[in-house]
Design a protein around this motif. Structure first.
Motif, PDB file in Angstrom:
ATOM      1  N   ASN A 179      -6.946  -1.064 -10.424  1.00 21.64           N
ATOM      2  CA  ASN A 179      -6.541  -1.989  -9.362  1.00 21.64           C
ATOM      3  C   ASN A 179      -5.030  -1.998  -9.120  1.00 21.64           C
ATOM      4  OD1 ASN A 179      -9.200  -2.486  -9.156  1.00 21.64           O
ATOM      5  ND2 ASN A 179      -9.137  -4.638  -9.717  1.00 21.64           N
ATOM      6  N   GLY A 224     -18.680  -7.667 -10.583  1.00 28.51           N
ATOM      7  CA  GLY A 224     -17.734  -8.777 -10.539  1.00 28.51           C
ATOM      8  C   GLY A 224     -16.580  -8.316 -11.411  1.00 28.51           C
ATOM      9  N   PHE A 225     -16.128  -9.183 -12.309  1.00 22.87           N
ATOM     10  CA  PHE A 225     -15.169  -8.739 -13.327  1.00 22.87           C
ATOM     11  C   PHE A 225     -15.806  -8.891 -14.708  1.00 22.87           C
ATOM     12  CE2 PHE A 225     -11.040  -9.283 -10.723  1.00 22.87           C
ATOM     13  CZ  PHE A 225     -10.792  -7.926 -10.702  1.00 22.87           C
ATOM     14  N   ARG A 253      -3.321   0.120  -7.736  1.00 27.37           N
ATOM     15  CA  ARG A 253      -2.990   0.650  -6.407  1.00 27.37           C
ATOM     16  C   ARG A 253      -2.751  -0.446  -5.372  1.00 27.37           C
ATOM     17  NH1 ARG A 253      -8.598   0.947  -6.948  1.00 27.37           N
ATOM     18  NH2 ARG A 253      -9.888   0.713  -5.045  1.00 27.37           N
ATOM     19  N   ASP A 290     -15.317 -13.272  -7.793  1.00 30.29           N
ATOM     20  CA  ASP A 290     -14.261 -13.360  -8.797  1.00 30.29           C
ATOM     21  C   ASP A 290     -12.887 -13.601  -8.183  1.00 30.29           C
ATOM     22  OD1 ASP A 290     -14.192 -10.858  -7.611  1.00 30.29           O
ATOM     23  OD2 ASP A 290     -14.720  -9.766  -9.417  1.00 30.29           O
ATOM     24  N   LYS A 326     -17.938   7.285  -9.151  1.00 28.25           N
ATOM     25  CA  LYS A 326     -18.865   6.252  -9.594  1.00 28.25           C
ATOM     26  C   LYS A 326     -20.164   6.825 -10.180  1.00 28.25           C
ATOM     27  CE  LYS A 326     -16.195   2.900  -8.393  1.00 28.25           C
ATOM     28  NZ  LYS A 326     -16.354   1.952  -7.315  1.00 28.25           N
ATOM     29  N   TYR A 363      -7.904 -12.628  -4.396  1.00 31.35           N
ATOM     30  CA  TYR A 363      -9.203 -12.421  -3.742  1.00 31.35           C
ATOM     31  C   TYR A 363      -9.448 -13.477  -2.663  1.00 31.35           C
ATOM     32  CZ  TYR A 363     -10.366  -8.517  -6.822  1.00 31.35           C
ATOM     33  OH  TYR A 363     -10.388  -7.292  -7.457  1.00 31.35           O
ATOM     34  N   GLY A 385     -20.289  -4.293  -5.930  1.00 33.01           N
ATOM     35  CA  GLY A 385     -19.809  -2.940  -6.158  1.00 33.01           C
ATOM     36  C   GLY A 385     -19.945  -2.689  -7.655  1.00 33.01           C
ATOM     37  N   ILE A 386     -19.500  -1.531  -8.114  1.00 33.80           N
ATOM     38  CA  ILE A 386     -19.536  -1.259  -9.560  1.00 33.80           C
ATOM     39  C   ILE A 386     -18.216  -0.631  -9.970  1.00 33.80           C
ATOM     40  CG2 ILE A 386     -20.723   0.972  -9.168  1.00 33.80           C
ATOM     41  CD1 ILE A 386     -22.141   0.544 -11.891  1.00 33.80           C
ATOM     42  N   GLY A 387     -17.661  -1.077 -11.075  1.00 35.09           N
ATOM     43  CA  GLY A 387     -16.430  -0.484 -11.592  1.00 35.09           C
ATOM     44  C   GLY A 387     -16.756   0.818 -12.317  1.00 35.09           C
ATOM     45  N   HIS A 422     -18.578  -2.284 -14.766  1.00 36.03           N
ATOM     46  CA  HIS A 422     -18.498  -3.729 -14.554  1.00 36.03           C
ATOM     47  C   HIS A 422     -19.046  -4.135 -13.184  1.00 36.03           C
ATOM     48  CE1 HIS A 422     -14.083  -3.518 -12.943  1.00 36.03           C
ATOM     49  NE2 HIS A 422     -14.857  -3.803 -11.921  1.00 36.03           N
ATOM     50  N   THR A 477      -9.608  -1.328 -15.797  1.00 38.36           N
ATOM     51  CA  THR A 477      -9.740  -2.083 -14.543  1.00 38.36           C
ATOM     52  C   THR A 477      -8.361  -2.404 -13.984  1.00 38.36           C
ATOM     53  OG1 THR A 477     -11.775  -3.051 -15.380  1.00 38.36           O
ATOM     54  CG2 THR A 477     -10.739  -4.173 -13.519  1.00 38.36           C
ATOM     55  N   THR A 509     -15.350  -8.068  -3.628  1.00 37.75           N
ATOM     56  CA  THR A 509     -14.111  -7.412  -3.192  1.00 37.75           C
ATOM     57  C   THR A 509     -14.194  -5.938  -3.593  1.00 37.75           C
ATOM     58  OG1 THR A 509     -13.121  -8.074  -5.265  1.00 37.75           O
ATOM     59  CG2 THR A 509     -12.719  -9.508  -3.367  1.00 37.75           C
ATOM     60  N   GLY A 510     -13.072  -5.248  -3.566  1.00 42.76           N
ATOM     61  CA  GLY A 510     -13.074  -3.818  -3.886  1.00 42.76           C
ATOM     62  C   GLY A 510     -13.303  -3.022  -2.613  1.00 42.76           C
ATOM     63  N   SER A 511     -13.129  -1.702  -2.720  1.00 46.33           N
ATOM     64  CA  SER A 511     -13.258  -0.869  -1.525  1.00 46.33           C
ATOM     65  C   SER A 511     -14.722  -0.581  -1.173  1.00 46.33           C
ATOM     66  CB  SER A 511     -12.491   0.441  -1.728  1.00 46.33           C
ATOM     67  OG  SER A 511     -12.814   0.963  -3.003  1.00 46.33           O
ATOM     68  N   SER A 512     -15.607  -0.624  -2.171  1.00 49.84           N
ATOM     69  CA  SER A 512     -17.003  -0.215  -1.920  1.00 49.84           C
ATOM     70  C   SER A 512     -17.699  -0.960  -0.778  1.00 49.84           C
ATOM     71  CB  SER A 512     -17.828  -0.352  -3.200  1.00 49.84           C
ATOM     72  OG  SER A 512     -17.191   0.323  -4.242  1.00 49.84           O
TER      73      SER A 512
HETATM   74  C1  GLP Z   1     -13.069  -4.645  -8.687  1.00 54.57           C
HETATM   75  C2  GLP Z   1     -13.940  -5.884  -8.364  1.00 54.57           C
HETATM   76  C3  GLP Z   1     -15.413  -5.545  -8.358  1.00 54.57           C
HETATM   77  C4  GLP Z   1     -15.580  -4.194  -7.698  1.00 54.57           C
HETATM   78  C5  GLP Z   1     -15.003  -3.111  -8.578  1.00 54.57           C
HETATM   79  C6  GLP Z   1     -14.982  -1.743  -7.946  1.00 54.57           C
HETATM   80  O1  GLP Z   1     -12.125  -4.805  -9.641  1.00 54.57           O
HETATM   81  N1  GLP Z   1     -13.721  -7.048  -9.159  1.00 54.57           N
HETATM   82  O2  GLP Z   1     -16.145  -6.563  -7.696  1.00 54.57           O
HETATM   83  O3  GLP Z   1     -16.937  -3.907  -7.504  1.00 54.57           O
HETATM   84  O4  GLP Z   1     -13.769  -3.486  -9.128  1.00 54.57           O
HETATM   85  O5  GLP Z   1     -13.962  -1.606  -6.995  1.00 54.57           O
HETATM   86  P1  GLP Z   1     -13.990  -0.495  -5.878  1.00 54.57           P
HETATM   87  O6  GLP Z   1     -15.121  -0.846  -4.973  1.00 54.57           O
HETATM   88  O7  GLP Z   1     -12.670  -0.598  -5.175  1.00 54.57           O
HETATM   89  O8  GLP Z   1     -14.197   0.802  -6.560  1.00 54.57           O
END
Ligand code: GLP
Length: 265
Positions: free
Chosen positions: A171, A146-147, A173, A73, A208, A86, A138-140, A144, A167, A42-45
């Motif tokens: 999130n 996943g979570f 938003r 997750d 990032k 999710y 993706g990467i937080g 991170h 985190t 999930t996430g925007s990436s």
């Molecule tokens: C979220 C998800 C991750 C995601 C990350 C980045 O909380 N659990 O899987 O990679 O945070 O989110 P974004 O791609 O919106 O920056």
């Protein structure tokens, strides 16, 4: 680790979509195995990659009918029908646009009475499907995946975690107010993720850049969970120039990409 730096977010999406499409096609072409098993994030990436894949499906270039998907997750305590669960996000951004069979799309259960048992069951389902062929990540901003928040064990499996304050703030938003962001989640562990046959991490934008630099060029350390990718023998990181801006060896990565054995990726 293969580092692919491309000009912009659109190029990240196209590159990732092509790699995923290739993984799907190579599994469907194998008469001894059932369809591909894809790990989705999930996430925007990854949204651009999903849109680029959906275009291939619409144009008849990609058959996703045999694909099985596993999400990384889920929030604990959000009903699956909540628009930001999710379950809902994966249905909206992956299952529907890619034309996947909903019965083959799995998301961890964040509402089970016995969450430990539900996590063990999720691991069992991944094994039963034959393992994940390609895991998209993706990467937080805190590193991170996943979570799996900082200090997650490299050996961890699907389990309950407490979300880091950063985190939750990142999130917020997606929710009406920051307090509505759940405090706990269930996530595939780093050990689970490392068992996927291929890893493909996408990141875009300057926000990032620091996390990407720690993942790629920092020490292997659970304080940056994404550094676990250094342990995987088939991990690719696809980033735009902004996300690559803090890497020290950019010239080297470009040099390698121009000289890939057997031609371009
Ligand atoms: C979220 C998800 C991750 C995601 C990350 C980045 O909380 N659990 O899987 O990679 O945070 O989110 P974004 O791609 O919106 O920056």
């Amino acid at each position: 680790m293969e580092i692919v730096v491309v000009p912009d977010a659109e190029a990240v999406a196209e590159y990732a979509a092509e790699r995923i499409a290739r993984a799907i096609r190579s599994r469907s072409a194998d008469p001894y195995r059932s369809g591909a098993v894809i790990g989705v994030a999930t996430g925007s990436s990854p949204l651009g990659a999903y849109a680029a894949l959906a275009a291939r499906v619409r144009e008849g270039e990609l058959d996703t009918s045999g694909v099985t998907a596993f999400a990384l997750d889920e929030y604990v305590g959000l009903d699956p029908s909540h628009p930001e669960s999710y379950h809902s996000v994966i249905r909206r951004t992956v299952t529907e646009p890619l034309g996947l069979d909903p019965a083959r799309v799995h998301v961890p259960d964040g509402t089970a009475d016995d969450l430990d048992a539900a996590c063990a069951e999720y691991e069992r389902r991944i094994r039963e499907a034959g393992g994940i062929d390609l895991q998209l990540l993706g990467i937080g901003a805190n590193g991170h995946i996943g979570f799996n928040e900082p200090t997650s064990s490299f050996a961890s499996r699907t389990r309950i975690k407490t979300l880091a304050p950063q985190t939750r703030a990142d999130n917020a938003r997606f929710f009406d107010s920051p307090e509505q962001v759940p405090v706990h989640c269930v996530t595939q562990g780093l050990g689970t993720i490392l068992e996927a046959r291929q890893l493909l991490l996408v990141a875009q934008g300057e926000a990032k850049a620091a996390a990407v630099a720690r993942m790629v060029e920092g020490p292997l350390a659970s304080v940056c969970p994404a550094s676990a990718l250094q342990l995987h023998r088939d991990a690719t990181v696809v980033i735009d120039r902004a996300a690559a801006s803090e890497l020290r060896l950019s010239d080297y990565y470009e040099y390698v990409q121009e000289r890939l054995p057997g031609g371009a990726a």
